[in-house]
Scaffold this active site. Structure first.
Site, PDB file in Angstrom:
ATOM      1  N   LYS A   1      50.295  64.665  48.886  1.00 18.72           N
ATOM      2  CA  LYS A   1      50.579  66.201  49.153  1.00 18.72           C
ATOM      3  C   LYS A   1      50.576  67.286  48.322  1.00 18.72           C
ATOM      4  O   LYS A   1      50.022  68.244  48.481  1.00 18.72           O
ATOM      5  CB  LYS A   1      52.022  66.117  50.025  1.00 18.72           C
ATOM      6  CG  LYS A   1      51.889  65.360  51.459  1.00 18.72           C
ATOM      7  CD  LYS A   1      53.520  65.262  51.816  1.00 18.72           C
ATOM      8  CE  LYS A   1      53.229  64.497  53.363  1.00 18.72           C
ATOM      9  NZ  LYS A   1      54.267  63.545  53.473  1.00 18.72           N
TER      10      LYS A   1
ATOM     11  N   ASP B   1      56.744  70.435  59.341  1.00 24.96           N
ATOM     12  CA  ASP B   1      56.274  69.082  59.616  1.00 24.96           C
ATOM     13  C   ASP B   1      56.839  69.181  61.317  1.00 24.96           C
ATOM     14  O   ASP B   1      56.217  68.317  61.841  1.00 24.96           O
ATOM     15  CB  ASP B   1      57.495  68.094  59.434  1.00 24.96           C
ATOM     16  CG  ASP B   1      56.559  67.167  58.266  1.00 24.96           C
ATOM     17  OD1 ASP B   1      55.485  66.845  58.397  1.00 24.96           O
ATOM     18  OD2 ASP B   1      57.273  66.379  57.658  1.00 24.96           O
TER      19      ASP B   1
ATOM     20  N   GLN C   1      60.542  63.788  53.049  1.00 24.17           N
ATOM     21  CA  GLN C   1      59.606  62.555  53.332  1.00 24.17           C
ATOM     22  C   GLN C   1      60.472  61.346  54.015  1.00 24.17           C
ATOM     23  O   GLN C   1      61.696  61.301  53.440  1.00 24.17           O
ATOM     24  CB  GLN C   1      58.925  62.233  52.167  1.00 24.17           C
ATOM     25  CG  GLN C   1      58.096  60.840  52.088  1.00 24.17           C
ATOM     26  CD  GLN C   1      56.840  61.404  52.650  1.00 24.17           C
ATOM     27  OE1 GLN C   1      56.145  62.441  52.449  1.00 24.17           O
ATOM     28  NE2 GLN C   1      56.799  60.304  53.691  1.00 24.17           N
TER      29      GLN C   1
END
Ligand code: NAD
Length: 279
Positions: free
Chosen positions: A49, A116, A93
């Site tokens: 990322k 997300d 994450q």
């Protein structure tokens, strides 16, 4: 032989386009990536990322926290980032180490920075077709279908996997495109009877070679979301690629299909957050 849906090339061109849009902005978008503990796979994802941010001109702010940080400190950090004008997207994450309540963590992220799209507002918005952000993996699948002019409207789409982050939103996004959608999961009786009906088959399970050629209708579009790590370190999907590519019309490879598209969608969500809510 099926046409390969090339996620690598499309993701590269999306990121190039993002970079040129970022070049016209007063300040670059900022993405905060929080990782807790030392799960090796998670660290690889975070490193990738960071690379994507660099390629897009997005500033990445990494928070590498020890496993014993604790829920409260993690929530406090998210609260701080919610109010930071330089941060346009916040990502935690997953998986988090044992003892953390990940749903509470996702809920703490401001819906304005929920790149997300795991916040319940984002999930609910997809049901209504009203949302600021789409979850990156299903959004990447839709972008890939669009790029190859594969229109789900009126098609029978079968989604295998019903997780909150992939299967369910994928099914809903296909429904929003006016597909007829069947969702299969671990308790589905006679999976093959369903998959054989699919004009577009999306598999998001995490079981090597779950989908064999006899489970696929000739001419179907096959999207393999699954990631299975082999002992030799290579990754493979859920679909028996060699055999299925002989009968499908289009197929995604693993690696190089949905994975890079997921990462590109995260960059796109971060750019859009900065454009629509520049702070
Ligand atoms: P998950 O474990 O949360 O969900 C798995 C789903 O598969 C569940 O709905 C379960 O019911 C179903 N399932 C399990 N065994 C089955 C069987 N035998 N038959 C039918 N259904 C079965 O996983 P997830 O987070 O949704 O991810 C699914 C896969 O996609 C994993 O391999 C994951 O690594 C991969 N993934 C890839 C990307 C990407 O960018 N390519 C992104 C996210 C997840």
């Amino acid at each position: 032989m099926a046409i390969i849906l090339d996620g690598n090339t499309l993701a590269k061109s999306i990121k190039k386009d993002i970079k040129s849009q970022v070049g016209n902005m007063m300040a670059p978008p900022g993405l905060a990536v929080i990782i807790v503990g030392d799960d090796p796979a998670s660290h690889v994802y975070v490193k990738n990322k960071k690379k994507d941010c660099l390629a897009c001109g997005i500033t990445s702010h990494e928070f590498d926290l020890p496993e014993d940080t604790g829920q409260e400190k993690l929530l406090a950090l998210i609260g701080k980032l919610n109010n930071d004008p330089n941060i346009h997207g916040i990502l935690v994450q997953s998986p988090l180490p044992e003892g953390y309540n990940i749903q509470e963590v996702f809920q703490r992220i401001s819906p304005k920075k929920d790149v997300d799209a795991f916040h319940i507002n984002s999930a609910g918005g997809i049901l209504r077709g009203e949302y600021s952000f789409l979850p990156c993996t299903p959004a990447g699948v839709i972008a890939l279908l669009d790029h190859y002019n594969i229109d789900p409207m009126g098609k029978h789409c079968v989604v295998v996997g019903h997780s909150n982050i992939v299967g369910k939103p994928m099914a809903m996004m296909l429904l929003n495109r006016n597909a007829t959608v069947t969702i299969c999961h671990i308790h589905t009786a006679d999976l093959a009877a369903h998959t054989r009906q699919a004009d577009i088959l999306v598999c998001a399970v995490g079981k090597l070679d779950l989908i064999t050629a006899d489970m696929v209708k000739p001419g179907a579009v096959v999207i393999d979301v699954g990631i299975n790590r082999l002992e030799n370190g290579k990754i493979r999907g859920d679909v028996d690629f060699e055999a299925v590519s002989e009968i499908a019309s289009h197929i995604t490879p693993v690696p190089g299909g949905v994975g890079p598209m997921t990462r590109a969608m995260l960059m796109l969500n971060t750019l859009n957050s900065a454009l629509t809510c520049p702070q």
